[in-house]
Design a protein around this motif. Structure first.
Motif, PDB file in Angstrom:
ATOM      1  N   THR A  10      37.165  -7.997  23.191  1.00 47.20           N
ATOM      2  CA  THR A  10      38.421  -7.751  23.902  1.00 47.20           C
ATOM      3  C   THR A  10      39.551  -8.517  23.238  1.00 47.20           C
ATOM      4  O   THR A  10      39.395  -9.705  22.916  1.00 47.20           O
ATOM      5  CB  THR A  10      38.304  -8.188  25.381  1.00 47.20           C
ATOM      6  OG1 THR A  10      37.246  -7.453  25.984  1.00 47.20           O
ATOM      7  CG2 THR A  10      39.592  -7.929  26.134  1.00 47.20           C
ATOM      8  N   ASP A  11      40.684  -7.835  23.025  1.00 48.74           N
ATOM      9  CA  ASP A  11      41.885  -8.480  22.500  1.00 48.74           C
ATOM     10  C   ASP A  11      43.014  -8.230  23.476  1.00 48.74           C
ATOM     11  O   ASP A  11      43.364  -7.087  23.745  1.00 48.74           O
ATOM     12  CB  ASP A  11      42.259  -7.911  21.127  1.00 48.74           C
ATOM     13  CG  ASP A  11      43.594  -8.442  20.671  1.00 48.74           C
ATOM     14  OD1 ASP A  11      43.659  -9.621  20.292  1.00 48.74           O
ATOM     15  OD2 ASP A  11      44.584  -7.682  20.722  1.00 48.74           O
ATOM     16  N   ASN A  12      43.602  -9.281  23.999  1.00 50.09           N
ATOM     17  CA  ASN A  12      44.714  -9.161  24.948  1.00 50.09           C
ATOM     18  C   ASN A  12      46.059  -9.461  24.312  1.00 50.09           C
ATOM     19  O   ASN A  12      47.071  -9.528  24.987  1.00 50.09           O
ATOM     20  CB  ASN A  12      44.494 -10.125  26.123  1.00 50.09           C
ATOM     21  CG  ASN A  12      43.261  -9.768  26.912  1.00 50.09           C
ATOM     22  OD1 ASN A  12      42.990  -8.596  27.137  1.00 50.09           O
ATOM     23  ND2 ASN A  12      42.494 -10.762  27.317  1.00 50.09           N
ATOM     24  N   ASN A  13      46.090  -9.632  22.985  1.00 53.03           N
ATOM     25  CA  ASN A  13      47.314 -10.064  22.311  1.00 53.03           C
ATOM     26  C   ASN A  13      47.974  -8.987  21.465  1.00 53.03           C
ATOM     27  O   ASN A  13      48.880  -9.277  20.704  1.00 53.03           O
ATOM     28  CB  ASN A  13      47.006 -11.273  21.426  1.00 53.03           C
ATOM     29  CG  ASN A  13      46.507 -12.438  22.234  1.00 53.03           C
ATOM     30  OD1 ASN A  13      47.046 -12.742  23.286  1.00 53.03           O
ATOM     31  ND2 ASN A  13      45.452 -13.085  21.761  1.00 53.03           N
ATOM     32  N   SER A  14      47.501  -7.755  21.551  1.00 51.22           N
ATOM     33  CA  SER A  14      48.026  -6.662  20.726  1.00 51.22           C
ATOM     34  C   SER A  14      48.006  -7.028  19.248  1.00 51.22           C
ATOM     35  O   SER A  14      48.963  -6.798  18.517  1.00 51.22           O
ATOM     36  CB  SER A  14      49.443  -6.281  21.160  1.00 51.22           C
ATOM     37  OG  SER A  14      49.450  -5.838  22.490  1.00 51.22           O
ATOM     38  N   ASN A  41      37.884  -3.271  23.402  1.00 51.52           N
ATOM     39  CA  ASN A  41      39.069  -3.036  24.230  1.00 51.52           C
ATOM     40  C   ASN A  41      40.214  -3.839  23.640  1.00 51.52           C
ATOM     41  O   ASN A  41      40.290  -5.057  23.813  1.00 51.52           O
ATOM     42  CB  ASN A  41      38.806  -3.443  25.677  1.00 51.52           C
ATOM     43  CG  ASN A  41      39.945  -3.029  26.581  1.00 51.52           C
ATOM     44  OD1 ASN A  41      41.022  -2.678  26.130  1.00 51.52           O
ATOM     45  ND2 ASN A  41      39.704  -3.088  27.878  1.00 51.52           N
ATOM     46  N   ALA A  42      41.092  -3.146  22.921  1.00 50.18           N
ATOM     47  CA  ALA A  42      42.211  -3.785  22.238  1.00 50.18           C
ATOM     48  C   ALA A  42      43.480  -2.972  22.482  1.00 50.18           C
ATOM     49  O   ALA A  42      44.169  -2.560  21.540  1.00 50.18           O
ATOM     50  CB  ALA A  42      41.903  -3.909  20.752  1.00 50.18           C
ATOM     51  N   SER A  43      43.788  -2.710  23.742  1.00 51.86           N
ATOM     52  CA  SER A  43      44.977  -1.927  24.098  1.00 51.86           C
ATOM     53  C   SER A  43      46.211  -2.544  23.452  1.00 51.86           C
ATOM     54  O   SER A  43      46.416  -3.750  23.519  1.00 51.86           O
ATOM     55  CB  SER A  43      45.165  -1.894  25.611  1.00 51.86           C
ATOM     56  OG  SER A  43      44.087  -1.220  26.203  1.00 51.86           O
TER      57      SER A  43
END
Length: 170
Positions: A10-14, A41-43
Motif C-alpha cells: 500500500t502506498d498512501n503518498n501518491s 493499492n497505490a491510488s
C-alpha cells in the motif's frame, strides 16, 4: 522458484515507481516468481506494476500473478509491469511465459499485463511472447487487456488476453 502468498503493498503518498519486487528494475533477469493473492493499492501513483513499476532491459520468464489479485493506481499501470522499456539497441527487454489474472483499476495507460510498452529504438529491441492476461481492467483512457499502449511497436507473439475491459478510450 519463489512464491509469495497474500502479499499486500500500500502506498498512501501518491509516489511513483511501485512494484512488489521493484519500483525500477534495470538490466536484469527475473525468473520463476509467483504471487498468489497479490494486492497493490497505490491510488494516485504513477508507474505501478503488480510486480515491477518500470522494467528496462529485463529478461523475464515464468512470472505469474494468480489467485485473488488486484492492482489499483493512477497512470502507467499493469498487473505485471507498469512500463516495459529498452534504452538502446544492444540491451532489450524480453518477456516470455508470464501470466496474470489480476484485476486492474487506474486512470490511463493501463492493462491486465503491461501498462505501456515503450521502446524508442523500434520493434527489433524486445519481444513479449507465450504470455497471457485474464483479469478485468477498468480505467479512463488508453485501456487494454494485454497492453495499455505499445508506443515502441514491440513485437508480441503467441499471447492472449481475456476478461472485461471498461474505459472511455482503448
Amino acid at each position: 522458484n519463489l512464491t509469495f502468498r497474500d502479499f499486500s503493498l500500500t502506498d498512501n503518498n501518491s509516489a511513483a515507481y511501485i512494484g512488489a519486487i521493484a519500483g525500477l528494475f534495470d538490466d536484469g533477469t527475473l525468473n520463476h516468481v509467483r504471487f498468489i493473492n497479490l494486492t497493490v493499492n497505490a491510488s494516485g501513483a504513477a508507474y505501478v506494476g503488480g510486480v515491477i513499476g518500470i522494467a528496462t532491459n529485463i529478461n523475464m520468464s515464468e512470472v505469474e500473478v494468480s489467485g485473488t489479485s488486484s492492482v489499483i493506481a493512477d497512470t502507467y499501470v499493469g498487473a505485471l509491469i507498469g512500463i516495459l522499456s529498452s534504452d538502446d539497441v544492444s540491451n532489450y527487454s524480453q518477456i516470455q511465459n508470464c501470466s496474470s489474472n489480476a484485476s486492474v483499476t487506474a486512470g490511463s495507460y493501463i492493462s491486465g499485463f503491461i501498462g505501456n510498452a515503450d521502446s524508442p529504438f523500434g520493434p527489433a529491441v524486445g519481444f513479449i511472447k507465450n504470455s497471457y492476461s485474464t483479469g478485468n481492467v477498468t480505467g479512463d483512457v488508453y485501456v487494454g487487456q494485454f497492453l495499455g499502449t505499445d508506443s515502441g511497436e514491440i513485437p508480441v507473439e503467441n499471447n492472449f488476453a481475456t476478461g472485461t475491459v471498461s474505459g472511455n478510450s482503448y
